[in-house]
Design a protein around this motif. Structure first.
Motif, PDB file in Angstrom:
ATOM      1  N   ARG A 136      48.849   5.838  40.046  1.00 43.49           N
ATOM      2  CA  ARG A 136      49.726   6.749  39.310  1.00 43.49           C
ATOM      3  C   ARG A 136      49.926   8.090  40.013  1.00 43.49           C
ATOM      4  O   ARG A 136      50.777   8.873  39.618  1.00 43.49           O
ATOM      5  CB  ARG A 136      49.163   6.981  37.901  1.00 43.49           C
ATOM      6  N   MET A 137      49.123   8.355  41.038  1.00 42.45           N
ATOM      7  CA  MET A 137      49.275   9.571  41.833  1.00 42.45           C
ATOM      8  C   MET A 137      49.254   9.220  43.308  1.00 42.45           C
ATOM      9  O   MET A 137      48.712   8.189  43.701  1.00 42.45           O
ATOM     10  CB  MET A 137      48.164  10.589  41.527  1.00 42.45           C
ATOM     11  N   ARG A 138      49.836  10.097  44.131  1.00 38.50           N
ATOM     12  CA  ARG A 138      49.858   9.893  45.575  1.00 38.50           C
ATOM     13  C   ARG A 138      48.585  10.455  46.208  1.00 38.50           C
ATOM     14  O   ARG A 138      48.004  11.409  45.723  1.00 38.50           O
ATOM     15  CB  ARG A 138      51.072  10.588  46.195  1.00 38.50           C
ATOM     16  N   THR A 139      48.207   9.866  47.333  1.00 40.07           N
ATOM     17  CA  THR A 139      47.066  10.357  48.084  1.00 40.07           C
ATOM     18  C   THR A 139      47.442  11.644  48.795  1.00 40.07           C
ATOM     19  O   THR A 139      48.524  11.747  49.374  1.00 40.07           O
ATOM     20  CB  THR A 139      46.595   9.314  49.117  1.00 40.07           C
ATOM     21  N   SER A 140      46.560  12.632  48.782  1.00 40.65           N
ATOM     22  CA  SER A 140      46.816  13.915  49.413  1.00 40.65           C
ATOM     23  C   SER A 140      46.219  13.960  50.811  1.00 40.65           C
ATOM     24  O   SER A 140      45.250  13.256  51.118  1.00 40.65           O
ATOM     25  CB  SER A 140      46.211  15.033  48.560  1.00 40.65           C
ATOM     26  N   SER A 141      46.786  14.815  51.681  1.00 40.83           N
ATOM     27  CA  SER A 141      46.209  15.024  53.013  1.00 40.83           C
ATOM     28  C   SER A 141      44.884  15.772  52.919  1.00 40.83           C
ATOM     29  O   SER A 141      44.072  15.721  53.838  1.00 40.83           O
ATOM     30  CB  SER A 141      47.182  15.813  53.889  1.00 40.83           C
ATOM     31  N   ASP A 142      44.663  16.476  51.818  1.00 39.76           N
ATOM     32  CA  ASP A 142      43.422  17.224  51.605  1.00 39.76           C
ATOM     33  C   ASP A 142      43.087  17.163  50.117  1.00 39.76           C
ATOM     34  O   ASP A 142      43.451  18.055  49.348  1.00 39.76           O
ATOM     35  CB  ASP A 142      43.608  18.678  52.051  1.00 39.76           C
ATOM     36  N   PRO A 143      42.400  16.100  49.672  1.00 41.06           N
ATOM     37  CA  PRO A 143      42.152  15.897  48.234  1.00 41.06           C
ATOM     38  C   PRO A 143      41.435  17.063  47.560  1.00 41.06           C
ATOM     39  O   PRO A 143      41.749  17.414  46.431  1.00 41.06           O
ATOM     40  CB  PRO A 143      41.300  14.621  48.200  1.00 41.06           C
ATOM     41  N   ARG A 144      40.463  17.677  48.257  1.00 40.90           N
ATOM     42  CA  ARG A 144      39.727  18.779  47.629  1.00 40.90           C
ATOM     43  C   ARG A 144      40.655  19.978  47.383  1.00 40.90           C
ATOM     44  O   ARG A 144      40.610  20.598  46.317  1.00 40.90           O
ATOM     45  CB  ARG A 144      38.558  19.191  48.514  1.00 40.90           C
ATOM     46  N   MET A 145      41.475  20.308  48.376  1.00 42.14           N
ATOM     47  CA  MET A 145      42.400  21.425  48.201  1.00 42.14           C
ATOM     48  C   MET A 145      43.418  21.117  47.101  1.00 42.14           C
ATOM     49  O   MET A 145      43.789  22.003  46.322  1.00 42.14           O
ATOM     50  CB  MET A 145      43.116  21.731  49.517  1.00 42.14           C
ATOM     51  N   THR A 146      43.857  19.870  47.019  1.00 40.90           N
ATOM     52  CA  THR A 146      44.786  19.491  45.954  1.00 40.90           C
ATOM     53  C   THR A 146      44.143  19.711  44.590  1.00 40.90           C
ATOM     54  O   THR A 146      44.778  20.224  43.659  1.00 40.90           O
ATOM     55  CB  THR A 146      45.208  18.024  46.110  1.00 40.90           C
ATOM     56  N   ALA A 147      42.879  19.346  44.461  1.00 37.23           N
ATOM     57  CA  ALA A 147      42.181  19.549  43.189  1.00 37.23           C
ATOM     58  C   ALA A 147      42.079  21.035  42.851  1.00 37.23           C
ATOM     59  O   ALA A 147      42.245  21.437  41.690  1.00 37.23           O
ATOM     60  CB  ALA A 147      40.785  18.922  43.251  1.00 37.23           C
ATOM     61  N   VAL A 148      41.806  21.878  43.855  1.00 33.08           N
ATOM     62  CA  VAL A 148      41.732  23.318  43.630  1.00 33.08           C
ATOM     63  C   VAL A 148      43.086  23.857  43.173  1.00 33.08           C
ATOM     64  O   VAL A 148      43.176  24.653  42.227  1.00 33.08           O
ATOM     65  CB  VAL A 148      41.277  24.047  44.919  1.00 33.08           C
ATOM     66  N   ILE A 149      44.164  23.419  43.820  1.00 34.68           N
ATOM     67  CA  ILE A 149      45.510  23.888  43.473  1.00 34.68           C
ATOM     68  C   ILE A 149      45.877  23.474  42.055  1.00 34.68           C
ATOM     69  O   ILE A 149      46.402  24.273  41.269  1.00 34.68           O
ATOM     70  CB  ILE A 149      46.537  23.348  44.486  1.00 34.68           C
ATOM     71  N   VAL A 150      45.616  22.215  41.714  1.00 38.03           N
ATOM     72  CA  VAL A 150      45.959  21.725  40.378  1.00 38.03           C
ATOM     73  C   VAL A 150      45.150  22.461  39.309  1.00 38.03           C
ATOM     74  O   VAL A 150      45.692  22.865  38.265  1.00 38.03           O
ATOM     75  CB  VAL A 150      45.730  20.204  40.290  1.00 38.03           C
ATOM     76  N   ALA A 151      43.859  22.660  39.554  1.00 38.27           N
ATOM     77  CA  ALA A 151      43.024  23.376  38.586  1.00 38.27           C
ATOM     78  C   ALA A 151      43.501  24.818  38.428  1.00 38.27           C
ATOM     79  O   ALA A 151      43.606  25.333  37.307  1.00 38.27           O
ATOM     80  CB  ALA A 151      41.565  23.334  39.020  1.00 38.27           C
ATOM     81  N   ALA A 152      43.796  25.478  39.550  1.00 33.49           N
ATOM     82  CA  ALA A 152      44.266  26.863  39.495  1.00 33.49           C
ATOM     83  C   ALA A 152      45.615  26.956  38.784  1.00 33.49           C
ATOM     84  O   ALA A 152      45.849  27.872  37.981  1.00 33.49           O
ATOM     85  CB  ALA A 152      44.370  27.439  40.909  1.00 33.49           C
TER      86      ALA A 152
END
Length: 240
Positions: A136-152
């Motif tokens: 349901r979601m695409r893989t990110s080039s940097d999963p940890r940074m994606t999580a930080v961005i989404v949380a922020a």
């Protein structure tokens, strides 16, 4: 600020009283005695259940993360997202104490606030991993940074509530503002913003230290001759 529901267990009533007072007044300015009074119990009973004010705050943190992100054991399971969204949009006031608590604790600059943000990021990362695995979601080039961005991104409305309200003609995080925010946010996450990959390709090339070969001619003039200036100087006295 609403009083804790009498239908809750004593421990939950104390937690909710603390959550509301911490959010409204801050952790340092809230005493155990004030929490006990708001929960309708004695200060000794607060200490009996939690042992310390810091332990009570830790339980409030865990409760907020569960409320915002979902319980750890539920992250990999299917959930009724539409019903959750309807519940939150239907009664912002019912969640006001939680929203105020989260905003204050994240922005207070303390170690506990940092731990709460880290927990939100960790749980966001786990949620994204589960959604990627489910397709349901695409893989990110940097999963940890994606999580930080989404949380922020999720915290922005709480931390900038007054500014968002002012910009959109609302007194704060009203149901109307949240409803207006819902579709554009999901459109941004679902469809993205750019119509092409030009900006992404240019950034990828720049970060890799390689020439940007993604940009074509500035106009159609001279497109057939790479040596021809696509925008030659104009002759004096002409409009061409």
């Amino acid at each position: 600020m609403r009083s804790p529901s009498p239908d809750l267990t004593t421990r939950a009533r104390i937690r909710d009283a603390a959550l509301g007072l911490f959010g409204a007044n801050g952790y340092s300015a809230t005493s155990v005695r004030a929490i006990a009074e708001h929960a309708g119990v004695s200060a000794a009973l607060v200490m009996h259940h939690f042992g310390s004010k810091e332990a009570l705050r830790a339980e409030c943190d865990a409760h907020i993360v569960d409320e915002v992100i979902g319980r750890k054991e539920q992250l990999a399971t299917d959930s009724d997202l539409s019903s959750t969204m309807r519940r939150w949009l239907a009664d912002v006031d019912a969640h006001r104490a939680s929203l105020d608590y989260l905003a204050r604790m994240i922005s207070d600059g303390t170690e506990a606030g940092a731990r709460l943000f880290d927990d939100l990021v960790d749980r966001t990362a786990a949620m994204i991993d589960a959604e990627v695995a489910a397709g349901r979601m695409r893989t990110s080039s940097d999963p940890r940074m994606t999580a930080v961005i989404v949380a922020a991104h999720g915290l922005v409305p709480l931390l900038l509530e007054s500014q968002l309200g002012r910009a959109l003609g609302e007194p704060g995080l009203t149901p109307a503002l949240i409803a207006r925010m819902t579709l554009p946010t999901l459109e941004l996450y679902t469809h993205g913003l750019y119509q092409s990959t030009d900006v992404l390709d240019a950034a990828t090339a720049a970060l890799a230290g390689t020439p940007d070969t993604t940009r074509g001619p500035r106009s159609d003039k001279g497109a057939g001759d790479p040596n021809q200036d696509p925008d030659p100087p104009r002759r004096a006295g002409t409009d061409l």
